[in-house]
Design a protein around this motif. Structure first.
Motif, mmCIF file in Angstrom:
data_model
loop_
_atom_site.group_PDB
_atom_site.id
_atom_site.type_symbol
_atom_site.label_atom_id
_atom_site.label_comp_id
_atom_site.label_asym_id
_atom_site.label_seq_id
_atom_site.Cartn_x
_atom_site.Cartn_y
_atom_site.Cartn_z
ATOM 1 N N VAL A 188 -40.547 -9.087 28.070
ATOM 2 C CA VAL A 188 -40.370 -9.620 26.716
ATOM 3 C C VAL A 188 -41.032 -10.990 26.604
ATOM 4 C CG1 VAL A 188 -38.655 -10.403 25.030
ATOM 5 C CG2 VAL A 188 -38.284 -8.284 26.265
ATOM 6 N N GLY A 189 -40.952 -11.780 27.655
ATOM 7 C CA GLY A 189 -41.622 -13.075 27.662
ATOM 8 C C GLY A 189 -43.121 -12.931 27.509
ATOM 9 N N LEU A 190 -43.711 -11.964 28.205
ATOM 10 C CA LEU A 190 -45.152 -11.721 28.070
ATOM 11 C C LEU A 190 -45.523 -11.283 26.657
ATOM 12 C CD1 LEU A 190 -45.873 -9.980 31.488
ATOM 13 C CD2 LEU A 190 -46.625 -12.261 30.759
ATOM 14 N N VAL A 191 -44.650 -10.480 26.028
ATOM 15 C CA VAL A 191 -44.893 -10.080 24.637
ATOM 16 C C VAL A 191 -44.921 -11.310 23.733
ATOM 17 C CG1 VAL A 191 -43.888 -8.860 22.653
ATOM 18 C CG2 VAL A 191 -43.982 -7.741 24.884
ATOM 19 N N PHE A 192 -43.973 -12.219 23.910
ATOM 20 C CA PHE A 192 -43.939 -13.431 23.087
ATOM 21 C C PHE A 192 -45.144 -14.334 23.349
ATOM 22 C CE2 PHE A 192 -39.265 -12.820 22.415
ATOM 23 C CZ PHE A 192 -39.320 -12.795 21.031
ATOM 24 N N VAL A 193 -45.590 -14.419 24.589
ATOM 25 C CA VAL A 193 -46.732 -15.285 24.903
ATOM 26 C C VAL A 193 -48.015 -14.730 24.287
ATOM 27 C CG1 VAL A 193 -48.221 -16.105 26.780
ATOM 28 C CG2 VAL A 193 -45.746 -16.303 26.981
ATOM 29 N N ILE B 45 -48.824 -22.127 11.272
ATOM 30 C CA ILE B 45 -49.498 -21.285 12.255
ATOM 31 C C ILE B 45 -49.346 -21.884 13.651
ATOM 32 C CG2 ILE B 45 -51.727 -20.362 13.010
ATOM 33 C CD1 ILE B 45 -52.480 -20.195 10.044
ATOM 34 N N PHE B 46 -49.635 -23.175 13.779
ATOM 35 C CA PHE B 46 -49.476 -23.853 15.067
ATOM 36 C C PHE B 46 -48.027 -23.788 15.531
ATOM 37 C CE2 PHE B 46 -48.150 -27.771 17.218
ATOM 38 C CZ PHE B 46 -48.878 -27.651 18.399
ATOM 39 N N SER B 47 -47.091 -24.035 14.627
ATOM 40 C CA SER B 47 -45.669 -24.057 14.979
ATOM 41 C C SER B 47 -45.190 -22.696 15.456
ATOM 42 C CB SER B 47 -44.833 -24.506 13.786
ATOM 43 O OG SER B 47 -45.238 -25.767 13.348
ATOM 44 N N ALA C 114 -44.535 -11.138 17.280
ATOM 45 C CA ALA C 114 -43.260 -10.648 17.813
ATOM 46 C C ALA C 114 -42.109 -11.565 17.406
ATOM 47 C CB ALA C 114 -43.328 -10.527 19.334
ATOM 48 N N LEU C 115 -42.364 -12.871 17.345
ATOM 49 C CA LEU C 115 -41.321 -13.824 16.953
ATOM 50 C C LEU C 115 -40.861 -13.571 15.522
ATOM 51 C CD1 LEU C 115 -39.639 -16.347 17.615
ATOM 52 C CD2 LEU C 115 -41.512 -17.695 16.699
ATOM 53 N N SER C 116 -41.803 -13.375 14.608
ATOM 54 C CA SER C 116 -41.407 -13.143 13.221
ATOM 55 C C SER C 116 -40.703 -11.798 13.073
ATOM 56 C CB SER C 116 -42.616 -13.226 12.288
ATOM 57 O OG SER C 116 -43.547 -12.229 12.594
ATOM 58 N N PHE C 117 -41.083 -10.815 13.899
ATOM 59 C CA PHE C 117 -40.412 -9.523 13.855
ATOM 60 C C PHE C 117 -38.948 -9.657 14.271
ATOM 61 C CE2 PHE C 117 -39.149 -5.532 15.932
ATOM 62 C CZ PHE C 117 -39.286 -4.672 14.859
ATOM 63 N N LEU D 46 -43.964 -22.050 19.223
ATOM 64 C CA LEU D 46 -42.598 -21.575 19.452
ATOM 65 C C LEU D 46 -42.598 -20.233 20.175
ATOM 66 C CD1 LEU D 46 -39.643 -22.297 18.941
ATOM 67 C CD2 LEU D 46 -39.798 -21.049 16.798
ATOM 68 N N SER D 47 -43.493 -19.340 19.793
ATOM 69 C CA SER D 47 -43.571 -18.046 20.438
ATOM 70 C C SER D 47 -43.950 -18.193 21.909
ATOM 71 C CB SER D 47 -44.591 -17.163 19.718
ATOM 72 O OG SER D 47 -44.613 -15.870 20.267
ATOM 73 N N ILE D 48 -44.918 -19.048 22.209
ATOM 74 C CA ILE D 48 -45.329 -19.272 23.599
ATOM 75 C C ILE D 48 -44.209 -19.939 24.386
ATOM 76 C CG2 ILE D 48 -46.922 -20.593 25.053
ATOM 77 C CD1 ILE D 48 -49.065 -20.003 22.875
ATOM 78 N N LEU D 49 -43.521 -20.904 23.771
ATOM 79 C CA LEU D 49 -42.423 -21.588 24.449
ATOM 80 C C LEU D 49 -41.290 -20.618 24.788
ATOM 81 C CD1 LEU D 49 -41.460 -24.431 25.335
ATOM 82 C CD2 LEU D 49 -40.359 -24.610 23.109
ATOM 83 N N ILE D 50 -40.930 -19.777 23.837
ATOM 84 C CA ILE D 50 -39.882 -18.780 24.088
ATOM 85 C C ILE D 50 -40.347 -17.798 25.161
ATOM 86 C CG2 ILE D 50 -38.646 -16.812 23.077
ATOM 87 C CD1 ILE D 50 -38.539 -18.437 20.452
#
Length: 150
Positions: free
Chosen positions: A63-68, A23-25, A73-76, A29-33
């Motif tokens: 797209v960056g805001l969606v990931f943050v 969960i943390f990872s 969204a990352l798993s999708f 990763l999603s926030i970093l991307i």
């Protein structure tokens, strides 16, 4: 110790973190991307005020805001990647079976099986973000072992 071995050890450790704390990872990763895409979008906009730069920059920021703000969204995206790879492998295997190329029929069947497995992994990744984190962790460990043994 060589740089490959150090990179391998770091990759193995990062892979273990992804598996132990999915969960943390995934969130990290999603926030970093997302932050990377936001900064990329801003840099593209500021690099030149052409219409294309502005459109690409705005899309990257959105797209960056969606990931943050949306970790799923990352798993999708990860799942979609597996679907695309699966379809390509299945089509390549079918072409190998029906063509008179140098590819053996057994290899073509193996490629089709890998495509079906990849397609199934895509469904699991889209449905469960933790699964994507575990897959990333396993891939990092495998890559780390490869780098360490080089």
């Amino acid at each position: 110790m060589e740089s490959n071995q150090i990179s391998g050890i770091l990759s193995i450790l990062l892979g273990l973190i992804f598996i132990i704390c999915p969960i943390f990872s995934t969130a990290f990763l999603s926030i970093l991307i997302g932050l990377s895409l936001i900064f990329l979008g801003i840099a593209v906009i500021l690099s030149g005020f052409s219409a294309l730069n502005i459109v690409i920059g705005i899309l990257a920021v959105l797209v960056g805001l969606v990931f943050v703000f949306n970790i799923a969204a990352l798993s999708f995206i990860f799942g979609l990647q597996f679907y695309v790879i699966g379809i390509i492998l299945i089509l390549a295997g079918i072409v190998g079976l029906i063509s008179d190329s140098q590819i053996s029929k057994i290899a073509s069947i193996f490629i089709i099986i890998l495509g079906i497995i990849s397609f199934a992994l895509g469904g699991l990744s889209i449905g469960q973000p933790l699964f994507a984190a575990i897959l990333i962790g396993v891939a990092l460990i495998v890559q780390g072992v490869r780098l360490y043994l080089e």
